[in-house]
Design an enzyme around this catalytic site. Structure first.
Site, PDB file in Angstrom:
ATOM      1  N   GLU A 215      15.216 -14.031  -8.646  1.00  0.00           N
ATOM      2  CA  GLU A 215      16.103 -12.915  -8.950  1.00  0.00           C
ATOM      3  C   GLU A 215      17.286 -12.966  -7.984  1.00  0.00           C
ATOM      4  O   GLU A 215      17.102 -13.222  -6.787  1.00  0.00           O
ATOM      5  CB  GLU A 215      15.350 -11.594  -8.818  1.00  0.00           C
ATOM      6  CG  GLU A 215      16.140 -10.366  -9.227  1.00  0.00           C
ATOM      7  CD  GLU A 215      15.267  -9.117  -9.167  1.00  0.00           C
ATOM      8  OE1 GLU A 215      14.598  -8.825 -10.171  1.00  0.00           O
ATOM      9  OE2 GLU A 215      15.230  -8.475  -8.110  1.00  0.00           O
ATOM     10  N   HIS A 250      10.770  -5.812   2.832  1.00  0.00           N
ATOM     11  CA  HIS A 250      10.476  -5.336   1.481  1.00  0.00           C
ATOM     12  C   HIS A 250       9.281  -4.375   1.434  1.00  0.00           C
ATOM     13  O   HIS A 250       8.735  -4.110   0.365  1.00  0.00           O
ATOM     14  CB  HIS A 250      10.226  -6.511   0.516  1.00  0.00           C
ATOM     15  CG  HIS A 250      11.415  -7.414   0.365  1.00  0.00           C
ATOM     16  ND1 HIS A 250      12.551  -7.038  -0.300  1.00  0.00           N
ATOM     17  CD2 HIS A 250      11.643  -8.679   0.823  1.00  0.00           C
ATOM     18  CE1 HIS A 250      13.434  -8.027  -0.260  1.00  0.00           C
ATOM     19  NE2 HIS A 250      12.908  -9.028   0.420  1.00  0.00           N
ATOM     20  N   ARG A 308       0.789   2.637 -11.895  1.00  0.00           N
ATOM     21  CA  ARG A 308      -0.128   3.270 -10.942  1.00  0.00           C
ATOM     22  C   ARG A 308       0.662   4.263 -10.110  1.00  0.00           C
ATOM     23  O   ARG A 308       1.895   4.281 -10.155  1.00  0.00           O
ATOM     24  CB  ARG A 308      -0.716   2.213  -9.999  1.00  0.00           C
ATOM     25  CG  ARG A 308       0.391   1.403  -9.314  1.00  0.00           C
ATOM     26  CD  ARG A 308      -0.108   0.500  -8.237  1.00  0.00           C
ATOM     27  NE  ARG A 308       0.930  -0.381  -7.741  1.00  0.00           N
ATOM     28  CZ  ARG A 308       1.868  -0.046  -6.862  1.00  0.00           C
ATOM     29  NH1 ARG A 308       1.900   1.192  -6.374  1.00  0.00           N
ATOM     30  NH2 ARG A 308       2.775  -0.913  -6.465  1.00  0.00           N
TER      31      ARG A 308
END
Length: 431
Positions: A215, A250, A308
């Protein structure tokens, strides 16, 4: 269906959180609801084990993968979990966030055993188990995505071609990953080969799946996410937007709600897009859609879908007044969403406290907690994963607590959080 014996197929903060929610739900409904903590040898002295109504040992924290030199978390071993679910007499399984929360095979196993999986249906998880499928679904409903490889990248040569097309810097991401795990930043072509190998190995170790994709990095982008709740009748609630842009490696460190950087129009667009995505996916349960907010263009770009609850959910709870864990139990037990979703009030900021050593690249600091003190007062909430005297095993993420501050506005929330952190005390003796 009626849930009564809930296996806690997780540990630490996620386990403590559901144990408390189940206890409150039992009192509200005057029902006999019990939690069963599945715990490894390393967690024998942990808070969630003491807090649960019942306990079931699952042996070592990791188990060997047959025919491989790799080891897997015991929570991710379906044979280990199946035996524990059957022998413990559980009729439902709470997975929280991490481990089996988005594992279609685990959800299917629960279905086969006649056990309620407190999460999304297995077919939905199977369809969206990797971010590649989720990105394609987002594109299909007209939600823009960041420039990416368009599918999996299976070799270094292909990775080089895709990275050259996207332009450096790029990110190599685990397709089955979420929550910032399994992400490698690559700024130069000469670093690509080693990062690619590490990313695949890390993806296999964390998620049992080495698939990765590329990405393009979006410099200066903020990361925001829409909290969703969806019932079996097709009703989907968007419960506001969180901002989790402050991260390290991250991994989210601070969360706040609402996002201080989005306009009212951007906030509304994100909620609408998230609802469209969830409906197209046939989603049920608690989930969230993550976006990158490109500060240069003002565009919101689809990042990933989390089928979730996330660790960031407390800021949504304090601004909406909802208990999202109890709502997850309600939906799993066949309950419906009634009326309109609650309106958010005020501003909330949360800080995640970790037992890490900043002098050694924030490596985990295992040991025993000798002192643990948190302040109280208006607008403060502490979700602790540990107590004084508890061990901090080296094999798990070293989460101590999440401290949440809520105020009438962002300025008040920041002031309360700063006071709370300044008055907190933690002393960890090395193991």
């Amino acid at each position: 269906m009626t849930i009564s014996r809930i296996a806690v197929v997780n540990r630490g903060a996620a386990a403590v959180r559901v144990i408390h929610a189940v206890r409150e739900r039992a009192l509200e409904l005057d029902a006999d609801l019990r939690t069963i903590a599945f715990y490894s040898d390393e967690d024998r002295g942990s808070l969630f084990v003491r807090e649960a109504d019942e306990r079931y040992p699952i042996g070592p924290a990791t188990v060997a993968v047959p025919g491989s030199e790799h080891r897997l978390s015991a929570y991710l071993s379906l044979p280990v979990m199946q035996e524990a679910l059957v022998r413990s007499g559980a009729d439902a399984a709470w997975v929280g966030w991490g481990y089996n929360a988005e594992n279609a095979e685990f959800a299917t196993m629960c279905d086969d055993l006649g056990i309620t999986f407190i999460g999304a249906p297995a077919d939905v998880l199977r369809r969206l188990r990797d971010t590649i499928n989720a990105k394609r679904l987002a594109e299909g409903v007209g939600i823009p995505v960041a420039r990416w490889s368009g599918g999996s990248v299976d070799s270094v040569d292909t990775a080089r071609v895709e990275a050259a097309r996207l332009g450096y810097p790029v990110m190599i991401k685990a397709a089955a990953g979420s929550g910032g795990r399994g992400v490698y930043d690559v700024g130069r072509e000469e670093d690509l080969a080693s990062a690619f190998a590490q990313a695949r190995d890390r993806a296999r170790a964390l998620f049992g799946d080495p698939t990765v994709y590329l990405e393009a990095a979006v410099p200066g982008a903020r990361q925001v996410e829409v909290q969703l709740a969806a019932d079996r009748a097709g009703t989907v609630w968007a419960l506001g937007v969180r901002d989790s842009s402050v991260q390290r490696g991250h991994r989210k460190i601070f969360d706040e709600a609402p996002s201080p950087m989005l306009t009212v129009e951007q906030d509304a667009w994100a909620c609408d897009a998230a609802i469209r995505f969830a409906r197209e996916a046939g989603f049920q349960g608690m989930g969230s859609v993550e976006f990158l907010s490109d500060t240069a263009t003002g565009r919101l770009l689809f990042l990933e879908f989390n089928a979730r609850l996330q660790a960031a959910h407390p800021v949504t709870e304090v601004t909406t007044g909802l208990d999202l864990v109890e709502l997850a139990l309600h939906l799993a037990d066949g309950g419906l969403l009634q009326g309109e979703p609650p309106v958010s009030h005020g501003h909330a900021i949360a800080a995640r406290l970790l037992a890490e050593d900043p002098d050694h690249e924030f490596a985990a600091s295992p040991g025993r907690i000798e002192l643990l003190r948190f302040p109280g007062g208006p607008g403060l909430r502490v979700d602790a994963a540990v107590e004084e005297g508890d061990p901090m095993p080296s094999v798990f993420e070293p989460v101590l607590a999440t401290v949440v501050a809520h105020g009438q506005d962002r300025t008040e929330a920041i002031a309360r959080l700063r006071r709370a952190l300044a008055e907190s005390s933690v002393l960890l003796e090395g193991g």
